[in-house]
Design a protein around this motif. Structure first.
Motif, PDB file in Angstrom:
ATOM      1  N   SER A 262      -1.878 -12.365   8.596  1.00 18.54           N
ATOM      2  CA  SER A 262      -0.396 -11.576   8.228  1.00 18.54           C
ATOM      3  C   SER A 262      -0.629 -11.514   6.680  1.00 18.54           C
ATOM      4  CB  SER A 262       0.770 -12.191   8.917  1.00 18.54           C
ATOM      5  OG  SER A 262       1.138 -13.420   8.177  1.00 18.54           O
ATOM      6  N   ALA A 263       0.234 -10.619   6.526  1.00 17.83           N
ATOM      7  CA  ALA A 263       0.561 -10.290   4.849  1.00 17.83           C
ATOM      8  C   ALA A 263       1.341 -11.597   4.543  1.00 17.83           C
ATOM      9  CB  ALA A 263       1.351  -9.301   4.794  1.00 17.83           C
ATOM     10  N   ALA A 264       2.002 -12.272   5.035  1.00 21.57           N
ATOM     11  CA  ALA A 264       2.661 -13.634   4.441  1.00 21.57           C
ATOM     12  C   ALA A 264       1.457 -14.659   4.309  1.00 21.57           C
ATOM     13  CB  ALA A 264       3.629 -14.182   5.140  1.00 21.57           C
ATOM     14  N   GLU A 265       0.559 -14.507   5.109  1.00 26.99           N
ATOM     15  CA  GLU A 265      -0.696 -15.449   5.170  1.00 26.99           C
ATOM     16  C   GLU A 265      -1.637 -15.186   4.063  1.00 26.99           C
ATOM     17  OE1 GLU A 265      -0.839 -17.061   9.926  1.00 26.99           O
ATOM     18  OE2 GLU A 265      -1.786 -15.255   9.214  1.00 26.99           O
ATOM     19  N   LEU A 266      -1.904 -13.880   3.978  1.00 28.21           N
ATOM     20  CA  LEU A 266      -2.685 -13.413   2.823  1.00 28.21           C
ATOM     21  C   LEU A 266      -2.043 -13.890   1.368  1.00 28.21           C
ATOM     22  CD1 LEU A 266      -3.820  -9.971   4.063  1.00 28.21           C
ATOM     23  CD2 LEU A 266      -5.135 -12.264   3.837  1.00 28.21           C
ATOM     24  N   ALA A 267      -0.821 -13.796   1.300  1.00 31.78           N
ATOM     25  CA  ALA A 267      -0.025 -13.839  -0.021  1.00 31.78           C
ATOM     26  C   ALA A 267      -0.521 -15.480  -0.453  1.00 31.78           C
ATOM     27  CB  ALA A 267       1.373 -13.906   0.363  1.00 31.78           C
ATOM     28  N   GLU A 268      -0.918 -16.426   0.589  1.00 32.47           N
ATOM     29  CA  GLU A 268      -0.962 -17.725   0.213  1.00 32.47           C
ATOM     30  C   GLU A 268      -2.369 -18.141  -0.402  1.00 32.47           C
ATOM     31  OE1 GLU A 268       1.306 -20.152   0.438  1.00 32.47           O
ATOM     32  OE2 GLU A 268       2.429 -18.445   0.984  1.00 32.47           O
ATOM     33  N   TYR A 269      -3.341 -16.999  -0.550  1.00 36.11           N
ATOM     34  CA  TYR A 269      -4.652 -17.180  -1.126  1.00 36.11           C
ATOM     35  C   TYR A 269      -4.369 -16.904  -2.631  1.00 36.11           C
ATOM     36  CZ  TYR A 269      -6.984 -17.236   3.331  1.00 36.11           C
ATOM     37  OH  TYR A 269      -7.362 -17.769   4.568  1.00 36.11           O
ATOM     38  N   HIS A 270      -5.214 -17.846  -3.142  1.00 38.45           N
ATOM     39  CA  HIS A 270      -5.438 -17.543  -4.845  1.00 38.45           C
ATOM     40  C   HIS A 270      -5.756 -16.031  -5.276  1.00 38.45           C
ATOM     41  CE1 HIS A 270      -5.726 -19.316  -8.681  1.00 38.45           C
ATOM     42  NE2 HIS A 270      -7.001 -18.825  -8.908  1.00 38.45           N
ATOM     43  N   GLU A 271      -5.092 -15.507  -6.318  1.00 34.01           N
ATOM     44  CA  GLU A 271      -5.377 -14.183  -6.846  1.00 34.01           C
ATOM     45  C   GLU A 271      -4.538 -13.099  -6.087  1.00 34.01           C
ATOM     46  OE1 GLU A 271      -7.082 -12.939  -9.444  1.00 34.01           O
ATOM     47  OE2 GLU A 271      -8.456 -14.504 -10.231  1.00 34.01           O
ATOM     48  N   VAL A 272      -3.903 -13.476  -4.827  1.00 34.20           N
ATOM     49  CA  VAL A 272      -3.282 -12.364  -4.171  1.00 34.20           C
ATOM     50  C   VAL A 272      -1.635 -12.529  -4.874  1.00 34.20           C
ATOM     51  CG1 VAL A 272      -2.319 -11.484  -2.037  1.00 34.20           C
ATOM     52  CG2 VAL A 272      -4.612 -12.695  -2.003  1.00 34.20           C
ATOM     53  N   THR A 273      -1.365 -11.463  -5.576  1.00 42.31           N
ATOM     54  CA  THR A 273      -0.233 -11.520  -6.221  1.00 42.31           C
ATOM     55  C   THR A 273       0.577 -10.213  -6.318  1.00 42.31           C
ATOM     56  OG1 THR A 273      -1.734 -10.820  -8.417  1.00 42.31           O
ATOM     57  CG2 THR A 273      -1.037 -13.030  -7.917  1.00 42.31           C
ATOM     58  N   GLU A 274       1.870 -10.333  -6.594  1.00 38.85           N
ATOM     59  CA  GLU A 274       2.649  -9.264  -6.873  1.00 38.85           C
ATOM     60  C   GLU A 274       2.580  -8.039  -5.788  1.00 38.85           C
ATOM     61  OE1 GLU A 274       1.059  -7.835 -10.587  1.00 38.85           O
ATOM     62  OE2 GLU A 274       2.353  -8.737 -11.708  1.00 38.85           O
ATOM     63  N   GLY A 275       2.494  -8.665  -4.390  1.00 33.73           N
ATOM     64  CA  GLY A 275       2.635  -7.749  -3.312  1.00 33.73           C
ATOM     65  C   GLY A 275       1.382  -7.272  -2.824  1.00 33.73           C
ATOM     66  N   LEU A 276       0.396  -7.550  -3.119  1.00 33.97           N
ATOM     67  CA  LEU A 276      -1.082  -7.089  -2.813  1.00 33.97           C
ATOM     68  C   LEU A 276      -1.504  -7.334  -1.578  1.00 33.97           C
ATOM     69  CD1 LEU A 276      -3.330  -7.794  -6.082  1.00 33.97           C
ATOM     70  CD2 LEU A 276      -2.875  -5.452  -4.941  1.00 33.97           C
ATOM     71  N   GLU A 277      -0.799  -8.543  -0.882  1.00 31.98           N
ATOM     72  CA  GLU A 277      -1.026  -8.432   0.278  1.00 31.98           C
ATOM     73  C   GLU A 277      -0.521  -7.425   1.207  1.00 31.98           C
ATOM     74  OE1 GLU A 277       3.018 -10.484  -0.556  1.00 31.98           O
ATOM     75  OE2 GLU A 277       1.048 -10.313  -1.652  1.00 31.98           O
ATOM     76  N   HIS A 278       0.585  -6.861   0.887  1.00 36.09           N
ATOM     77  CA  HIS A 278       1.054  -5.584   1.595  1.00 36.09           C
ATOM     78  C   HIS A 278       0.127  -4.469   1.558  1.00 36.09           C
ATOM     79  CE1 HIS A 278       4.521  -7.896   2.554  1.00 36.09           C
ATOM     80  NE2 HIS A 278       4.837  -8.146   1.300  1.00 36.09           N
ATOM     81  N   ARG A 279      -0.430  -4.205   0.197  1.00 37.21           N
ATOM     82  CA  ARG A 279      -1.543  -3.249   0.022  1.00 37.21           C
ATOM     83  C   ARG A 279      -2.617  -3.298   0.477  1.00 37.21           C
ATOM     84  NH1 ARG A 279      -1.179   0.702  -3.811  1.00 37.21           N
ATOM     85  NH2 ARG A 279      -3.197   1.745  -4.081  1.00 37.21           N
ATOM     86  N   ILE A 280      -3.051  -4.407   1.108  1.00 35.40           N
ATOM     87  CA  ILE A 280      -4.297  -4.882   1.614  1.00 35.40           C
ATOM     88  C   ILE A 280      -3.937  -4.296   3.339  1.00 35.40           C
ATOM     89  CG2 ILE A 280      -5.663  -6.542   2.814  1.00 35.40           C
ATOM     90  CD1 ILE A 280      -5.241  -8.159   0.056  1.00 35.40           C
ATOM     91  N   LYS A 281      -2.936  -4.918   3.728  1.00 39.27           N
ATOM     92  CA  LYS A 281      -2.576  -4.683   5.300  1.00 39.27           C
ATOM     93  C   LYS A 281      -2.389  -3.172   5.683  1.00 39.27           C
ATOM     94  CE  LYS A 281      -2.436  -7.427   7.862  1.00 39.27           C
ATOM     95  NZ  LYS A 281      -3.437  -8.228   8.811  1.00 39.27           N
ATOM     96  N   GLN A 282      -1.830  -2.445   4.515  1.00 36.44           N
ATOM     97  CA  GLN A 282      -1.792  -1.131   4.632  1.00 36.44           C
ATOM     98  C   GLN A 282      -2.872  -0.132   4.572  1.00 36.44           C
ATOM     99  OE1 GLN A 282       1.165  -0.307   1.391  1.00 36.44           O
ATOM    100  NE2 GLN A 282       2.772  -1.326   2.418  1.00 36.44           N
ATOM    101  N   SER A 283      -3.980  -0.775   3.810  1.00 33.90           N
ATOM    102  CA  SER A 283      -5.023  -0.055   3.581  1.00 33.90           C
ATOM    103  C   SER A 283      -6.132  -0.195   4.799  1.00 33.90           C
ATOM    104  CB  SER A 283      -5.898  -0.638   2.203  1.00 33.90           C
ATOM    105  OG  SER A 283      -5.126  -0.314   0.949  1.00 33.90           O
ATOM    106  N   LEU A 284      -6.105  -1.413   5.513  1.00 37.28           N
ATOM    107  CA  LEU A 284      -6.998  -1.558   6.564  1.00 37.28           C
ATOM    108  C   LEU A 284      -7.280  -0.421   7.681  1.00 37.28           C
ATOM    109  CD1 LEU A 284      -6.270  -5.069   7.143  1.00 37.28           C
ATOM    110  CD2 LEU A 284      -8.388  -4.363   5.993  1.00 37.28           C
ATOM    111  N   PRO A 285      -6.115   0.340   7.949  1.00 37.22           N
ATOM    112  CA  PRO A 285      -6.382   1.306   9.235  1.00 37.22           C
ATOM    113  C   PRO A 285      -6.906   2.604   8.561  1.00 37.22           C
ATOM    114  CG  PRO A 285      -3.926   0.494   9.142  1.00 37.22           C
ATOM    115  CD  PRO A 285      -4.690  -0.079   7.667  1.00 37.22           C
ATOM    116  N   SER A 286      -7.202   2.524   7.329  1.00 33.21           N
ATOM    117  CA  SER A 286      -7.700   3.875   6.700  1.00 33.21           C
ATOM    118  C   SER A 286      -9.133   3.456   6.308  1.00 33.21           C
ATOM    119  CB  SER A 286      -7.214   4.169   5.464  1.00 33.21           C
ATOM    120  OG  SER A 286      -5.641   4.456   5.502  1.00 33.21           O
ATOM    121  N   LEU A 287      -9.792   2.481   6.797  1.00 40.02           N
ATOM    122  CA  LEU A 287     -10.952   1.966   6.490  1.00 40.02           C
ATOM    123  C   LEU A 287     -11.790   2.542   7.751  1.00 40.02           C
ATOM    124  CD1 LEU A 287     -11.387  -1.654   5.337  1.00 40.02           C
ATOM    125  CD2 LEU A 287     -11.961   0.347   3.850  1.00 40.02           C
ATOM    126  N   SER A 288     -12.978   2.904   7.372  1.00 40.70           N
ATOM    127  CA  SER A 288     -14.067   3.240   8.480  1.00 40.70           C
ATOM    128  C   SER A 288     -14.932   2.169   8.506  1.00 40.70           C
ATOM    129  CB  SER A 288     -14.754   4.743   7.971  1.00 40.70           C
ATOM    130  OG  SER A 288     -15.996   4.861   8.867  1.00 40.70           O
TER     131      SER A 288
END
Length: 411
Positions: A262-288
């Motif tokens: 989840s976004a909250a779990e991603l936020a626990e990783y080193h270098e995931v800062t300033e809300g980047l976890e949400h940007r990651i989750k929002q970007s995934l559906p757009s990937l081919s």
């Protein structure tokens, strides 16, 4: 025996590195060379194009006497902690007299001036840095601009150049550790750190050589720019499908991590800062996922003016490697390297290792099972080897757990 230390990645080792090696011995007058080399994952947040043992062999065949691994906890950090880890390793050997690094300026005096002002934390500088970051510019540029305001006369443009930046942090680390190692610098020649085009007949940047290999898939094309021994090692690894590796070889395990958290779990990783976890989750559906450039496409979706590509790559790498914030806390890595992992040595390097039995400040590791008690950072290195092997077409048990099987290389 006088010894000079080098901090290297050798991704791959090329003629510019050979020049640096020769000049380092010349300017220091050293008899022996110790290289602190990044393992499977590198400072810009990338997998190495070929494994750490192959690159250690390249170094030894060039003439390096002792190759020690920079733990992955440091090798994939921003400049400050990358430099601190490398210098703490060189200092911990007790046998290194000089550090010689390449720089764009070739002038160490102004770097000393900045390092003298920066090796102790300054609330004034911290406030200036925060002001620059609030303007929405990437950290390296913000750092340079803050330094130029804190120390009038400092050229922010020069400070932002990659090798000058690393050089400054090497000097800061030496001062913080009260190290006896004497720093020296030589001017980087003919190809800049990030340069992707080739403008010389013999010297090209590692970036340009990797670009050539990944785009053209012809190993022979880089032959004019690397020592013969490098070509021999790369040819062997290429024939075994162990090179060249890049981010796209890790697209599936990375996506597994991103989708299973989840976004909250991603936020626990080193270098995931300033809300980047949400940007990651929002970007995934757009990937081919049928694309051959999944990671490249993801980086494109995540990129903003605020975040450099390197920052984003390091973030994704921490997620791939399962590096949570507690595993890389400042309290932990601020202690310096807790061991010296030997990847290879020459006959002269064997003499250095003999001396290090008396001089080393931390255990010298030739077998990962030899430490008196488990080291969390060594466990991260072993895990990194297993993840790196996932990039091979058919990883064997030996590939996945090679740290347990592979003795130091002897040349």
């Amino acid at each position: 025996m006088k010894t000079v230390g080098l901090v290297v990645e050798y991704n791959p080792l090329h003629n510019g590195h050979y020049y640096h090696f020769q000049q380092s011995k010349n300017v220091s007058g050293a008899d022996a060379v110790v290289a602190i080399m990044s393992g499977h994952f590198l400072q810009r947040g990338e997998p190495a194009m070929v494994n750490k043992w192959a690159r250690a062999e390249m170094a030894l065949r060039m003439g390096v006497d002792l190759v020690l691994e920079l733990p992955v906890a440091y090798s994939t950090q921003p400049a400050e902690w990358f430099a601190f880890g490398a210098i703490s390793a060189l200092d911990a050997t007790g046998v290194v007299d000089f550090l010689c690094f390449g720089s764009e300026s070739g002038d160490i005096d102004w770097l000393h001036q900045v390092a003298n002002a920066q090796h102790e934390e300054s609330p004034v500088f911290h406030e200036l840095l925060q002001q620059e970051l609030k303007a929405g510019i990437p950290y390296p540029a913000a750092y340079g601009r803050a330094i130029s305001r804190y120390i009038p006369g400092t050229d922010a443009t020069e400070l932002a150049k990659p090798n000058n930046t690393l050089g400054l942090h090497y000097l800061i680390a030496l001062k913080r550790l009260h190290s006896r190692i004497e720093p020296l610098t030589i001017t980087r020649q003919k190809a800049s750190y990030h340069q992707t085009d080739i403008t010389d007949q013999q010297i090209a940047s590692a970036t340009a050589l990797r670009h050539m290999l990944f785009e053209q898939q012809k190993l022979e094309d880089i032959a004019p720019y690397v020592p013969t021994s490098t070509m021999e090692v790369l040819t062997r690894e290429w024939s075994k499908s162990r090179a060249p590796l890049g981010w796209e070889h890790y697209a599936k395990p990375l996506l597994l991590q991103l989708m299973n958290h989840s976004a909250a779990e991603l936020a626990e990783y080193h270098e995931v800062t300033e809300g980047l976890e949400h940007r990651i989750k929002q970007s995934l559906p757009s990937l081919s996922t049928s694309s051959n450039h999944v990671v490249e496409d993801l980086l494109g979706l995540l990129k903003t003016k605020r975040y450099t590509r390197t920052k984003l790559q390091r973030m994704l790498l921490r997620i791939l490697l399962n590096h949570s914030k507690p595993k890389l806390s400042t309290a932990l890595i601020g202690q310096g390297v807790p061991y010296l992992r030997v990847l290879g040595f020459s006959e002269q390097g064997r003499e250095l290792l003999h001396c290090m039995k008396k001089t080393a400040k931390v255990p010298v590791v030739t077998k990962v099972t030899s430490l008196p008690k488990p080291s969390p950072l060594l466990e991260l290195d072993i895990q990194a080897t297993s993840v790196y092997a996932l990039g091979y077409p058919a990883a064997t048990e030996r590939d996945l757990f090679r740290d347990y099987f592979e003795p130091p290389i002897r040349i």
